[in-house]
Design a protein around this motif. Structure first.
Motif, PDB file in Angstrom:
ATOM      1  N   ARG A   1       0.813  -1.219   0.000  1.00  0.00           N
ATOM      2  CA  ARG A   1       0.000   0.000   0.000  1.00  0.00           C
ATOM      3  C   ARG A   1       0.846   1.268   0.000  1.00  0.00           C
ATOM      4  NH1 ARG A   1      -2.249   1.004   6.038  1.00  0.00           N
ATOM      5  NH2 ARG A   1      -3.607   2.403   4.873  1.00  0.00           N
ATOM      6  N   THR A   2       2.015   1.254   0.668  1.00  0.00           N
ATOM      7  CA  THR A   2       2.853   2.451   0.683  1.00  0.00           C
ATOM      8  C   THR A   2       3.480   2.687  -0.682  1.00  0.00           C
ATOM      9  OG1 THR A   2       3.349   2.013   3.017  1.00  0.00           O
ATOM     10  CG2 THR A   2       4.726   3.629   1.875  1.00  0.00           C
ATOM     11  N   ALA A   3       3.990   1.634  -1.298  1.00  0.00           N
ATOM     12  CA  ALA A   3       4.569   1.777  -2.633  1.00  0.00           C
ATOM     13  C   ALA A   3       3.524   2.267  -3.628  1.00  0.00           C
ATOM     14  CB  ALA A   3       5.162   0.446  -3.089  1.00  0.00           C
ATOM     15  N   THR A   4       2.310   1.739  -3.525  1.00  0.00           N
ATOM     16  CA  THR A   4       1.229   2.166  -4.414  1.00  0.00           C
ATOM     17  C   THR A   4       0.896   3.635  -4.200  1.00  0.00           C
ATOM     18  OG1 THR A   4       0.299  -0.068  -4.436  1.00  0.00           O
ATOM     19  CG2 THR A   4      -1.163   1.727  -5.079  1.00  0.00           C
ATOM     20  N   LEU A   5       0.878   4.072  -2.943  1.00  0.00           N
ATOM     21  CA  LEU A   5       0.627   5.478  -2.645  1.00  0.00           C
ATOM     22  C   LEU A   5       1.722   6.362  -3.235  1.00  0.00           C
ATOM     23  CD1 LEU A   5      -0.733   7.849  -1.233  1.00  0.00           C
ATOM     24  CD2 LEU A   5       0.344   7.129   0.909  1.00  0.00           C
ATOM     25  N   LEU A   6       2.972   5.951  -3.105  1.00  0.00           N
ATOM     26  CA  LEU A   6       4.075   6.742  -3.649  1.00  0.00           C
ATOM     27  C   LEU A   6       3.982   6.858  -5.167  1.00  0.00           C
ATOM     28  CD1 LEU A   6       7.014   5.398  -1.462  1.00  0.00           C
ATOM     29  CD2 LEU A   6       5.978   7.672  -1.344  1.00  0.00           C
ATOM     30  N   VAL A   7       3.614   5.774  -5.826  1.00  0.00           N
ATOM     31  CA  VAL A   7       3.433   5.832  -7.279  1.00  0.00           C
ATOM     32  C   VAL A   7       2.343   6.843  -7.630  1.00  0.00           C
ATOM     33  CG1 VAL A   7       2.618   4.526  -9.287  1.00  0.00           C
ATOM     34  CG2 VAL A   7       4.319   3.526  -7.745  1.00  0.00           C
ATOM     35  N   GLY A   8       1.262   6.845  -6.861  1.00  0.00           N
ATOM     36  CA  GLY A   8       0.201   7.815  -7.096  1.00  0.00           C
ATOM     37  C   GLY A   8       0.658   9.246  -6.883  1.00  0.00           C
ATOM     38  N   LEU A   9       1.513   9.463  -5.891  1.00  0.00           N
ATOM     39  CA  LEU A   9       2.030  10.811  -5.646  1.00  0.00           C
ATOM     40  C   LEU A   9       2.924  11.276  -6.788  1.00  0.00           C
ATOM     41  CD1 LEU A   9       2.812  10.576  -1.822  1.00  0.00           C
ATOM     42  CD2 LEU A   9       0.971  11.878  -2.914  1.00  0.00           C
ATOM     43  N   VAL A  10       3.761  10.388  -7.289  1.00  0.00           N
ATOM     44  CA  VAL A  10       4.592  10.756  -8.441  1.00  0.00           C
ATOM     45  C   VAL A  10       3.708  11.071  -9.648  1.00  0.00           C
ATOM     46  CG1 VAL A  10       6.370   9.966 -10.045  1.00  0.00           C
ATOM     47  CG2 VAL A  10       6.562   9.421  -7.612  1.00  0.00           C
ATOM     48  N   ALA A  11       2.641  10.297  -9.822  1.00  0.00           N
ATOM     49  CA  ALA A  11       1.717  10.573 -10.925  1.00  0.00           C
ATOM     50  C   ALA A  11       1.094  11.959 -10.783  1.00  0.00           C
ATOM     51  CB  ALA A  11       0.634   9.498 -10.984  1.00  0.00           C
ATOM     52  N   SER A  12       0.720  12.347  -9.568  1.00  0.00           N
ATOM     53  CA  SER A  12       0.182  13.693  -9.352  1.00  0.00           C
ATOM     54  C   SER A  12       1.222  14.754  -9.678  1.00  0.00           C
ATOM     55  CB  SER A  12      -0.289  13.850  -7.904  1.00  0.00           C
ATOM     56  OG  SER A  12      -1.473  13.119  -7.666  1.00  0.00           O
ATOM     57  N   LEU A  13       2.457  14.506  -9.300  1.00  0.00           N
ATOM     58  CA  LEU A  13       3.542  15.438  -9.614  1.00  0.00           C
ATOM     59  C   LEU A  13       3.716  15.604 -11.120  1.00  0.00           C
ATOM     60  CD1 LEU A  13       6.067  17.118  -8.822  1.00  0.00           C
ATOM     61  CD2 LEU A  13       7.327  14.972  -8.700  1.00  0.00           C
ATOM     62  N   LEU A  14       3.413  14.545 -11.857  1.00  0.00           N
ATOM     63  CA  LEU A  14       3.629  14.562 -13.303  1.00  0.00           C
ATOM     64  C   LEU A  14       2.355  14.832 -14.098  1.00  0.00           C
ATOM     65  CD1 LEU A  14       6.173  11.621 -13.562  1.00  0.00           C
ATOM     66  CD2 LEU A  14       6.641  14.064 -13.835  1.00  0.00           C
ATOM     67  N   GLY A  15       1.266  15.194 -13.402  1.00  0.00           N
ATOM     68  CA  GLY A  15       0.116  15.685 -14.143  1.00  0.00           C
ATOM     69  C   GLY A  15      -1.187  14.946 -13.998  1.00  0.00           C
ATOM     70  N   ARG A  16      -1.234  13.862 -13.207  1.00  0.00           N
ATOM     71  CA  ARG A  16      -2.524  13.195 -13.019  1.00  0.00           C
ATOM     72  C   ARG A  16      -3.452  14.122 -12.235  1.00  0.00           C
ATOM     73  NH1 ARG A  16      -2.469   7.518 -10.179  1.00  0.00           N
ATOM     74  NH2 ARG A  16      -1.888   6.771 -12.260  1.00  0.00           N
ATOM     75  N   ARG A  17      -4.659  14.287 -12.724  1.00  0.00           N
ATOM     76  CA  ARG A  17      -5.623  15.175 -12.083  1.00  0.00           C
ATOM     77  C   ARG A  17      -6.425  14.422 -11.024  1.00  0.00           C
ATOM     78  NH1 ARG A  17      -8.681  16.970 -17.376  1.00  0.00           N
ATOM     79  NH2 ARG A  17      -8.604  14.688 -17.517  1.00  0.00           N
ATOM     80  N   VAL A  18      -7.019  15.188 -10.127  1.00  0.00           N
ATOM     81  CA  VAL A  18      -7.712  14.583  -8.996  1.00  0.00           C
ATOM     82  C   VAL A  18      -8.871  13.699  -9.449  1.00  0.00           C
ATOM     83  CG1 VAL A  18      -9.314  16.506  -8.626  1.00  0.00           C
ATOM     84  CG2 VAL A  18      -8.633  15.072  -6.689  1.00  0.00           C
ATOM     85  N   MET A  19      -9.486  14.013 -10.587  1.00  0.00           N
ATOM     86  CA  MET A  19     -10.619  13.217 -11.057  1.00  0.00           C
ATOM     87  C   MET A  19     -10.202  11.997 -11.872  1.00  0.00           C
ATOM     88  SD  MET A  19     -13.492  16.091 -12.033  1.00  0.00           S
ATOM     89  CE  MET A  19     -12.401  17.014 -13.121  1.00  0.00           C
ATOM     90  N   ASP A  20      -8.881  11.840 -12.072  1.00  0.00           N
ATOM     91  CA  ASP A  20      -8.394  10.729 -12.890  1.00  0.00           C
ATOM     92  C   ASP A  20      -7.852   9.574 -12.063  1.00  0.00           C
ATOM     93  OD1 ASP A  20      -8.974  12.206 -15.126  1.00  0.00           O
ATOM     94  OD2 ASP A  20      -6.969  13.060 -15.299  1.00  0.00           O
ATOM     95  N   ARG A  21      -8.125   9.569 -10.765  1.00  0.00           N
ATOM     96  CA  ARG A  21      -7.537   8.543  -9.915  1.00  0.00           C
ATOM     97  C   ARG A  21      -8.172   7.183 -10.167  1.00  0.00           C
ATOM     98  NH1 ARG A  21      -4.132  11.169  -7.920  1.00  0.00           N
ATOM     99  NH2 ARG A  21      -4.344  13.277  -7.158  1.00  0.00           N
ATOM    100  N   PRO A  22      -7.338   6.138 -10.226  1.00  0.00           N
ATOM    101  CA  PRO A  22      -7.898   4.787 -10.380  1.00  0.00           C
ATOM    102  C   PRO A  22      -8.540   4.315  -9.084  1.00  0.00           C
ATOM    103  CG  PRO A  22      -5.532   4.664 -10.065  1.00  0.00           C
ATOM    104  CD  PRO A  22      -5.870   6.128 -10.160  1.00  0.00           C
ATOM    105  N   THR A  23      -9.433   3.366  -9.193  1.00  0.00           N
ATOM    106  CA  THR A  23     -10.018   2.722  -8.024  1.00  0.00           C
ATOM    107  C   THR A  23      -9.216   1.463  -7.735  1.00  0.00           C
ATOM    108  OG1 THR A  23     -12.229   3.547  -8.538  1.00  0.00           O
ATOM    109  CG2 THR A  23     -12.081   1.632  -7.073  1.00  0.00           C
TER     110      THR A  23
END
Length: 309
Positions: free
Chosen positions: A284-306
Motif C-alpha cells: 500500500r505504501t509503494a502504491t501510494l508513492l506511485v500515485g504521488l509521483v503521478a500527481s507530480l507529473l500531471g494526473r488530475r484529482v478526477m483521474d484517480r484509479p479505483t
C-alpha cells in the motif's frame, strides 16, 4: 502538459538508516507500477536500472557513533556523478534507498545548476530535518545529515566528499517536520532554512506555505529538487518506513503538494526515499508513492484509479 523525459535510477542503499530493508525500495516502486504511471501520462521514460554499490572509501571520523561512513561516503561520490550526468537532459527520479542518498543526488544536481547559472532550491518533505553533522549525530545514522551537508554546514570535514557546489540554506524549505533533535533545533535556528512543521500546516494549511516557496523559486528562475521521504506521510496511510512519527501529512495534503508542484512546472529532479517494503502492508505504501509521483507529473484529482486490496 509539458512532456518530460523521466529517468528512473535505482539507489539500493540502506547503510545510512537504522534498520535493514530500504535497499528493496527501487524494486518495490517498479513492482507497484511506477513506469506505467509515468508513461500512461504521456511522458517519455528511461529506466537506467540500479546503481551498483561502490567499494568503500578510506575515510575516518572521530565520532565513534557513526555507522557505515566509508560505505556512505563512497555512495555519495558515485551518486553525485550519476546525478550530474542524468540531469544534463530530462528529469531524474532517484528511487531509494534511505535518505542518505540525497547527499549525493543533490550534490550532483547542485553542480549542474551552478554550471548553468541557475539557483537551486530544495523542498524537503520529511518528518525530520536531517540537519545533524557528522559531529552532532548521536544515533550515528547518516540519513540524518544530508541537509546540513548540502548547505555547507560545519562538521563534515574528512568524512563526506567535498562539495563542488552547495545549496543556499535560504533556498531550502522543509515541510511536514515534527521530530527534531536538540542539536538540529539549535543549528536550524539561525541558518536561514524555512521550516514548516505540522503545527504550521494545521494552522495555515499546506497550500499557502508551499505557494509562497514556489513563488520564490519562480521569481529567481530557479531549479527545484524535491526530496520525498515516506515519513512525510502519516504512518496510518504509509506504514513502510523505519522512522514512523505520528501526525504526518494526510492523503489529500500529500497529493495537493504534488498537484501544486506540477502546476508550478518548476520541479527538475526528485528523490523517493526510505521506502522499506519489509514493513509494508500488501504494497500500500509503494502504491501510494506511485500515485504521488503521478500527481507530480500531471494526473488530475478526477483521474484517480479505483484500487482493490
Amino acid at each position: 502538459m509539458t512532456v518530460k523525459h523521466c529517468k528512473l535510477i535505482g539507489v539500493p542503499v540502506q547503510e545510512g538508516a537504522g534498520r535493514l530493508g530500504c535497499e528493496m525500495g527501487p524494486s518495490s516502486l517498479r513492482t507497484a507500477g511506477l513506469a506505467a504511471a509515468i508513461t500512461g501520462l504521456g511522458h517519455r521514460l528511461s529506466d537506467l536500472g540500479n546503481l551498483s554499490a561502490p567499494p568503500a572509501s578510506q575515510v575516518h571520523h572521530p565520532n565513534p557513533a557513526l555507522k557505515n561512513l566509508p560505505e556512505i561516503s563512497a555512495w555519495v561520490s558515485l551518486l553525485s556523478q550519476a546525478a550530474y550526468d542524468a540531469s544534463a537532459e530530462g528529469m531524474p527520479i532517484f528511487m531509494g534507498g534511505d535518505h542518505s542518498i540525497a547527499a549525493g543526488t543533490v550534490a550532483g544536481i547542485a553542480r549542474r545548476a551552478a554550471e548553468a547559472g541557475r539557483p537551486l532550491f530544495m523542498l524537503w518533505l520529511d518528518a525530520h530535518p536531517d540537519f545533524h553533522s557528522l559531529e552532532s549525530t548521536v544515533s550515528g545514522n547518516i540519513h540524518g545529515t544530508p541537509v546540513a551537508y548540502l548547505t555547507g554546514q560545519a562538521g563534515f570535514g574528512g568524512g563526506l566528499p567535498p562539495l563542488q557546489a552547495t545549496v543556499d540554506p535560504k533556498r531550502v524549505a522543509m515541510l511536514g517536520i515534527r521530530s527534531v533533535d536538540p542539536a538540529e533545533r539549535l543549528a536550524l535556528a539561525h541558518c536561514g532554512v524555512s521550516v514548516f512543521d505540522m503545527r504550521a500546516i494545521d494552522e495555515h494549511g499546506i497550500a499557502p506555505l508551499l505557494s509562497r516557496f514556489l513563488d520564490r523559486v519562480a521569481a529567481e528562475g530557479g531549479l527545484l529538487h524535491v526530496s520525498l521521504d515516506v515519513d512525510f506521510l502519516d504512518p496510518s496511510i504509509a506504514p513502510a518506513v523505519g522512522t514512523t512519527v505520528q501526525g504526518g501529512a494526510t492523503f489529500r495534503e500529500a497529493h495537493l503538494v504534488m498537484e501544486m508542484l506540477h502546476d508550478s512546472a518548476l520541479v527538475s529532479s526528485l528523490d523517493i526515499v526510505e521506502l522499506n517494503p519489509f514493513l509494508d502492508e500488501r504494497g500500500r505504501t509503494a502504491t501510494l508513492l506511485v500515485g504521488l509521483v503521478a500527481s507530480l507529473l500531471g494526473r488530475r484529482v478526477m483521474d484517480r484509479p479505483t484500487w482493490s486490496f
